[in-house]
Write a protein that holds these residues in place. Structure first.
Motif, PDB file in Angstrom:
ATOM      1  N   GLN A  15       0.843  -1.198   0.000  1.00 18.22           N
ATOM      2  CA  GLN A  15       0.000   0.000   0.000  1.00 18.22           C
ATOM      3  C   GLN A  15       0.878   1.248   0.000  1.00 18.22           C
ATOM      4  OE1 GLN A  15      -3.395  -0.033  -0.044  1.00 18.22           O
ATOM      5  NE2 GLN A  15      -3.394  -2.263  -0.094  1.00 18.22           N
ATOM      6  N   PRO A  16       0.591   2.217  -0.883  1.00 19.60           N
ATOM      7  CA  PRO A  16       1.398   3.433  -0.914  1.00 19.60           C
ATOM      8  C   PRO A  16       0.932   4.466   0.111  1.00 19.60           C
ATOM      9  CG  PRO A  16      -0.204   3.488  -2.669  1.00 19.60           C
ATOM     10  CD  PRO A  16      -0.377   2.159  -1.979  1.00 19.60           C
ATOM     11  N   ALA A  17       1.894   5.231   0.598  1.00 25.75           N
ATOM     12  CA  ALA A  17       1.616   6.394   1.445  1.00 25.75           C
ATOM     13  C   ALA A  17       2.465   7.537   0.903  1.00 25.75           C
ATOM     14  CB  ALA A  17       1.967   6.115   2.898  1.00 25.75           C
ATOM     15  N   LYS A  18       1.821   8.594   0.480  1.00 24.55           N
ATOM     16  CA  LYS A  18       2.533   9.728  -0.102  1.00 24.55           C
ATOM     17  C   LYS A  18       2.715  10.812   0.961  1.00 24.55           C
ATOM     18  CE  LYS A  18       2.459  12.624  -4.205  1.00 24.55           C
ATOM     19  NZ  LYS A  18       1.720  12.927  -5.441  1.00 24.55           N
ATOM     20  N   HIS A  19       3.958  11.273   1.115  1.00 25.77           N
ATOM     21  CA  HIS A  19       4.283  12.319   2.084  1.00 25.77           C
ATOM     22  C   HIS A  19       4.690  13.570   1.324  1.00 25.77           C
ATOM     23  CE1 HIS A  19       4.354   9.207   5.153  1.00 25.77           C
ATOM     24  NE2 HIS A  19       5.190   8.519   4.401  1.00 25.77           N
ATOM     25  N   THR A  20       4.211  14.706   1.766  1.00 18.93           N
ATOM     26  CA  THR A  20       4.535  15.983   1.139  1.00 18.93           C
ATOM     27  C   THR A  20       5.112  16.928   2.184  1.00 18.93           C
ATOM     28  OG1 THR A  20       2.723  15.720  -0.435  1.00 18.93           O
ATOM     29  CG2 THR A  20       3.600  17.940  -0.157  1.00 18.93           C
ATOM     30  N   LEU A  21       6.201  17.579   1.831  1.00 15.87           N
ATOM     31  CA  LEU A  21       6.774  18.624   2.673  1.00 15.87           C
ATOM     32  C   LEU A  21       6.593  19.946   1.949  1.00 15.87           C
ATOM     33  CD1 LEU A  21      10.194  16.990   3.664  1.00 15.87           C
ATOM     34  CD2 LEU A  21       8.110  17.123   5.037  1.00 15.87           C
ATOM     35  N   LYS A  22       6.076  20.949   2.654  1.00 21.36           N
ATOM     36  CA  LYS A  22       5.892  22.289   2.099  1.00 21.36           C
ATOM     37  C   LYS A  22       6.376  23.288   3.130  1.00 21.36           C
ATOM     38  CE  LYS A  22       2.058  23.295  -0.113  1.00 21.36           C
ATOM     39  NZ  LYS A  22       0.612  23.439  -0.408  1.00 21.36           N
ATOM     40  N   GLY A  23       7.056  24.306   2.659  1.00 22.08           N
ATOM     41  CA  GLY A  23       7.529  25.354   3.551  1.00 22.08           C
ATOM     42  C   GLY A  23       8.662  26.116   2.906  1.00 22.08           C
ATOM     43  N   SER A  24       9.394  26.863   3.725  1.00 21.88           N
ATOM     44  CA  SER A  24      10.548  27.573   3.186  1.00 21.88           C
ATOM     45  C   SER A  24      11.577  26.548   2.725  1.00 21.88           C
ATOM     46  CB  SER A  24      11.163  28.485   4.252  1.00 21.88           C
ATOM     47  OG  SER A  24      11.773  27.698   5.268  1.00 21.88           O
ATOM     48  N   ARG A  25      12.431  26.938   1.813  1.00 21.72           N
ATOM     49  CA  ARG A  25      13.460  26.036   1.297  1.00 21.72           C
ATOM     50  C   ARG A  25      14.291  25.458   2.449  1.00 21.72           C
ATOM     51  NH1 ARG A  25      15.642  25.220  -3.582  1.00 21.72           N
ATOM     52  NH2 ARG A  25      17.808  24.541  -3.705  1.00 21.72           N
ATOM     53  N   GLU A  26      14.665  26.294   3.382  1.00 23.49           N
ATOM     54  CA  GLU A  26      15.489  25.864   4.500  1.00 23.49           C
ATOM     55  C   GLU A  26      14.757  24.840   5.374  1.00 23.49           C
ATOM     56  OE1 GLU A  26      14.806  29.109   3.787  1.00 23.49           O
ATOM     57  OE2 GLU A  26      16.736  29.658   2.891  1.00 23.49           O
ATOM     58  N   MET A  65       7.989  22.769  -2.323  1.00 22.82           N
ATOM     59  CA  MET A  65       7.417  21.499  -1.890  1.00 22.82           C
ATOM     60  C   MET A  65       8.183  20.341  -2.519  1.00 22.82           C
ATOM     61  SD  MET A  65       3.866  21.075  -4.019  1.00 22.82           S
ATOM     62  CE  MET A  65       3.697  19.346  -3.687  1.00 22.82           C
ATOM     63  N   THR A  66       8.090  19.192  -1.884  1.00 22.03           N
ATOM     64  CA  THR A  66       8.674  17.955  -2.375  1.00 22.03           C
ATOM     65  C   THR A  66       7.809  16.811  -1.870  1.00 22.03           C
ATOM     66  OG1 THR A  66      10.689  16.614  -2.497  1.00 22.03           O
ATOM     67  CG2 THR A  66      10.259  17.725  -0.414  1.00 22.03           C
ATOM     68  N   THR A  67       7.846  15.684  -2.560  1.00 24.13           N
ATOM     69  CA  THR A  67       7.042  14.535  -2.134  1.00 24.13           C
ATOM     70  C   THR A  67       7.887  13.262  -2.191  1.00 24.13           C
ATOM     71  OG1 THR A  67       6.214  14.136  -4.359  1.00 24.13           O
ATOM     72  CG2 THR A  67       4.865  15.531  -2.949  1.00 24.13           C
ATOM     73  N   ILE A  68       7.398  12.277  -1.472  1.00 21.75           N
ATOM     74  CA  ILE A  68       7.992  10.948  -1.492  1.00 21.75           C
ATOM     75  C   ILE A  68       6.851   9.950  -1.319  1.00 21.75           C
ATOM     76  CG2 ILE A  68       8.401  10.864   0.998  1.00 21.75           C
ATOM     77  CD1 ILE A  68      10.962   9.320   0.468  1.00 21.75           C
ATOM     78  N   THR A  69       6.960   8.816  -1.944  1.00 22.05           N
ATOM     79  CA  THR A  69       5.975   7.757  -1.752  1.00 22.05           C
ATOM     80  C   THR A  69       6.676   6.560  -1.126  1.00 22.05           C
ATOM     81  OG1 THR A  69       4.713   8.513  -3.672  1.00 22.05           O
ATOM     82  CG2 THR A  69       4.248   6.277  -2.861  1.00 22.05           C
ATOM     83  N   LYS A  70       6.174   6.140   0.023  1.00 23.87           N
ATOM     84  CA  LYS A  70       6.687   4.950   0.717  1.00 23.87           C
ATOM     85  C   LYS A  70       5.629   3.863   0.575  1.00 23.87           C
ATOM     86  CE  LYS A  70      10.120   5.320   3.054  1.00 23.87           C
ATOM     87  NZ  LYS A  70      11.501   5.052   2.685  1.00 23.87           N
ATOM     88  N   TYR A  71       6.080   2.619   0.540  1.00 25.49           N
ATOM     89  CA  TYR A  71       5.163   1.499   0.400  1.00 25.49           C
ATOM     90  C   TYR A  71       5.245   0.605   1.636  1.00 25.49           C
ATOM     91  CZ  TYR A  71       4.763   2.992  -4.394  1.00 25.49           C
ATOM     92  OH  TYR A  71       4.515   3.749  -5.519  1.00 25.49           O
TER      93      TYR A  71
END
Length: 66
Positions: free
Chosen positions: A12-23, A56-62
């Protein structure tokens, strides 16, 4: 792990998203790496959002789940 045990679980996939300042996003990626959760190269390239100064950036973990 026995074959019978694995057959009862589905990937099962779980998508994580990070949003904020570059730092803040880079720091979060580094912290998740230091915890052994995600390699830096697994994240998508940083992309700007509609909010000035935000990326923003994303990653999908299974996960194997019943």
């Amino acid at each position: 792990m026995s074959r019978k045990f694995r057959q009862n679980f589905k990937k099962q996939p779980a998508k994580h998203t990070l949003k904020g300042s570059r730092e803040a996003v880079i720091y979060s990626m580094q912290m998740l790496y230091s915890l052994g959760y995600a390699e830096i190269a697994e994240w998508t390239p940083l992309e700007p959002t509609d909010v000035p100064g935000e990326v923003m950036t994303t990653i999908t973990k299974y996960w194997l789940l019943p």
